[in-house]
Motif scaffolding. Structure first.
Motif, PDB file in Angstrom:
ATOM      1  N   LEU A  22       0.783  -1.183   0.141  1.00 50.89           N
ATOM      2  CA  LEU A  22       0.082  -0.066  -0.058  1.00 50.89           C
ATOM      3  C   LEU A  22       0.935   1.220   0.088  1.00 50.89           C
ATOM      4  N   CYS A  23       0.708   2.152  -0.774  1.00 48.45           N
ATOM      5  CA  CYS A  23       1.276   3.442  -1.060  1.00 48.45           C
ATOM      6  C   CYS A  23       1.337   4.184   0.312  1.00 48.45           C
ATOM      7  N   PRO A  24       2.678   4.528   0.762  1.00 46.54           N
ATOM      8  CA  PRO A  24       2.681   5.441   1.886  1.00 46.54           C
ATOM      9  C   PRO A  24       2.534   6.939   1.467  1.00 46.54           C
ATOM     10  N   PHE A  25       2.342   7.232   0.343  1.00 47.31           N
ATOM     11  CA  PHE A  25       2.396   8.619  -0.357  1.00 47.31           C
ATOM     12  C   PHE A  25       0.908   9.103  -0.658  1.00 47.31           C
ATOM     13  N   HIS A  26       0.082   7.943  -0.841  1.00 45.75           N
ATOM     14  CA  HIS A  26      -1.399   8.544  -0.974  1.00 45.75           C
ATOM     15  C   HIS A  26      -2.309   7.572  -0.098  1.00 45.75           C
ATOM     16  N   ASN A  27      -3.577   7.691   0.002  1.00 44.32           N
ATOM     17  CA  ASN A  27      -4.421   6.698   0.674  1.00 44.32           C
ATOM     18  C   ASN A  27      -4.790   5.715  -0.414  1.00 44.32           C
ATOM     19  N   HIS A  60       8.035   2.786  -7.564  1.00 42.59           N
ATOM     20  CA  HIS A  60       6.862   3.493  -8.310  1.00 42.59           C
ATOM     21  C   HIS A  60       5.528   3.318  -7.688  1.00 42.59           C
ATOM     22  N   CYS A  61       4.679   4.314  -7.940  1.00 42.78           N
ATOM     23  CA  CYS A  61       3.324   4.136  -7.417  1.00 42.78           C
ATOM     24  C   CYS A  61       2.547   4.457  -8.423  1.00 42.78           C
ATOM     25  N   PHE A  62       1.799   3.535  -8.985  1.00 39.64           N
ATOM     26  CA  PHE A  62       0.957   3.699 -10.134  1.00 39.64           C
ATOM     27  C   PHE A  62      -0.462   4.399  -9.805  1.00 39.64           C
ATOM     28  N   GLY A  63      -0.600   4.535  -8.373  1.00 35.77           N
ATOM     29  CA  GLY A  63      -1.873   5.602  -7.908  1.00 35.77           C
ATOM     30  C   GLY A  63      -1.323   6.978  -8.221  1.00 35.77           C
ATOM     31  N   CYS A  64      -0.454   7.373  -7.454  1.00 40.87           N
ATOM     32  CA  CYS A  64      -0.234   9.036  -7.117  1.00 40.87           C
ATOM     33  C   CYS A  64       1.066   9.347  -8.116  1.00 40.87           C
ATOM     34  N   GLY A  65       1.839   8.217  -8.623  1.00 49.99           N
ATOM     35  CA  GLY A  65       2.850   8.797  -9.668  1.00 49.99           C
ATOM     36  C   GLY A  65       4.278   8.889  -9.081  1.00 49.99           C
TER      37      GLY A  65
HETATM   38 ZN   LIG Z   1       0.864   6.445  -4.226  1.00 52.70          ZN
END
Ligand SMILES: [Zn+2]
Length: 518
Positions: free
Chosen positions: A34-39, A54-59
């Motif tokens: 789970l990305c620590p930079f967005h929910n 790399h996070c595909f959710g928030c980039g």
């Molecule tokens: Zn993210």
């Protein structure tokens, strides 16, 4: 300064570093969590053993150093320190070319700091502004007197005079004498973002000397439009709280720190540069602008919006109900409530627009928003705010122009006497005054017109509609003193008029009674 060895990235394991904060699961060659930079509820955050995430959710993406910087709020050097310790890597210490400059400023800072203790008046002034000794120590606040002592000491220590010129500690005056750059000023040292070194000073004058705040000259270690005051203390708190508070003054930074808001910073002046915005963006997206409530504070907020938005920052505005500056609000204990209720850009616009007291101010606000926001880049995140705000601006401007059949709003001039009449009329206790005086004691044409409408009970008539709507639109609340001044003038003229007409004293009684009450 530390240098990373060439095999640094071979010796570290990004999976181990990320696992401290994110629960990772192996998926093929990669790890996912789970990305620590967005929910998010479904994991879209990937870490590759080759050393990147790399996070595909928030980039959000980067290497191990960037991850540590972002997650712990460290600067570059702190991040490599942290990683090196974790993997037992020896870092090479290299001589910083600016070492000598830092040494000078450190010495100067200590001198100013001790000097403050010897100048009780200045110390008392700081205390009277609400700054306690703990903050004086933390921010290493000092005092520059008007003596040459500091320069003598520095030269005795073997620091070259050319170096003192170069970092703005000394200067040569018109007659060629060498003088200290800062005199009779309370000194606020400005630190590197890691807090280890001082890069410059800002000095607040204690007499009437202009400028009120004098900054170090730009030097090899200090750039006015790059420095952020309080940032060294704020970094960790910004990461923890996920927002930064930007204030106008150093005192605001210090007092807000004192009340637990360590995530507060300010700039040398009120303009935020691209460099500063980018630096902040490394730690948070969320900006709370907490400027003075006066017109210049308001203008500074609007002026800075494009830079913030273009750099992907989302600005909110803190606007207290009380007419107080940020440090005063903090001292009153009003911070927590305020910080829970920030205005977004368009709500802020609507609020100051509503509060503006006359048509000129309202139009000025519309124009300022419009002219600054045209600088927001289409591709920036902030553009979405514009799409929301622009129709509001257009609509309001159209409404104003329509209402007054005007092409140029600035041509409207409405004198205070009209508002005085209106305020008196709206006040139950004062209203009867309007029935004791006569039209010809009034000064202005529009005041007379309004007076006639009130006296003849015709406020709702078609012919007065424009006048009344204009007045209500401006809705200017005059101070008690101003209203009083007008009433006194009217009554005075009324008395003179009656005396001239040889009225008996009895006829004047009502008026005299009113005047006495004022
Ligand atoms: Zn993210």
């Amino acid at each position: 300064m530390k240098k990373i060895p060439e095999d640094f990235f071979d010796k570290i394991d990004i999976i181990e570093i990320v696992s401290e904060k994110v629960q990772l699961k192996k998926v093929g060659n990669q790890y996912r969590g789970l990305c620590p930079f967005h929910n998010e509820k479904n994991p879209s955050f990937y870490v590759s053993p080759i050393g990147v995430y790399h996070c595909f959710g928030c980039g959000e993406s980067g290497n191990a150093i960037k991850f540590v910087m972002k997650i712990y709020g460290y600067d570059y050097e702190e991040a490599i320190d942290y990683i090196a310790k974790k993997f037992n890597i020896l870092l090479e210490e290299v001589e910083d070319v600016n070492y000598e400059f830092y040494k000078i400023l450190d010495y100067v800072c200590d001198y100013y700091f001790e000097n403050l203790r010897k100048n009780k008046d200045v110390l008392n002034y700081l205390h009277s502004r609400g700054v306690d000794d703990k903050q004086i120590l933390k921010f290493r606040i000092g005092f520059a007197d008007d003596k040459n002592e500091i320069l003598k000491e520095l030269i005795d220590k073997g620091f070259g005079i050319d170096k003192l010129f170069k970092i703005g500690i000394a200067y040569r005056d018109y007659s060629g004498n060498i003088k200290p750059f800062f005199t009779n000023r309370i000194m606020f040292p400005i630190f590197t973002t890691n807090g280890k070194n001082i890069i410059g000073f800002s000095g607040r004058s204690i007499d009437e000397t202009e400028p009120k705040y004098k900054n170090s000259i730009d030097s090899p270690i200090f750039k006015k439009n790059q420095a952020i005051y309080g940032f060294n203390f704020a970094k960790n708190s910004i990461v923890k709280n996920k927002f930064v508070i930007i204030v106008e003054g150093f005192f605001d930074v210090i007092i807000l720190n004192q009340f637990g808001y360590e995530n507060t910073v300010s700039f040398m002046g009120t303009n935020i540069s691209d460099y500063q915005a980018k630096l902040i963006k490394k730690y948070t997206d969320r900006i709370y602008l907490f400027f003075d409530k006066d017109k210049s504070g308001q203008k500074a907020i609007i002026r800075n919006l494009p830079t913030l938005l273009n750099n992907g920052l989302i600005p909110y505005i803190l606007y207290p109900e009380e007419d107080k500056d940020p440090d005063e609000i903090a001292l009153m204990g009003g911070l927590d409530k305020l910080i829970k209720n920030p205005y977004n850009i368009s709500d802020y616009f609507k609020m100051i627009y509503e509060k503006a007291q006359n048509i000129e101010d309202k139009m000025e606000i519309i124009n300022e928003f419009r002219s600054h926001l045209t600088n927001v880049k289409f591709e920036s995140v902030g553009y979405i705010f514009l799409e929301e705000l622009k129709p509001v601006l257009d609509e309001l401007e159209k409404k104003i122009k329509l209402k007054f059949h005007l092409k140029d709003i600035s041509s409207i001039h409405f004198n205070d006497e009209v508002y005085a009449i209106w305020n008196v009329y709206k006040n139950e206790n004062l209203r009867k005054i309007l029935f004791e005086i006569e039209e010809d004691v009034l000064y202005s044409k529009s005041a007379k017109e309004l007076f006639r409408a009130i006296r003849n009970n015709k406020l709702n008539d078609e012919s007065y509609l424009e006048l009344v709507s204009k007045i209500e639109f401006h809705n200017k609340e005059l101070s008690y003193e101003t209203i009083n001044k007008f009433i006194s003038k009217w009554i005075e003229r009324m008395m003179i008029k009656n005396l001239k007409n040889n009225k008996s004293l009895k006829d004047l009684e009502n008026i005299i009674r009113i005047k006495r009450r004022l």
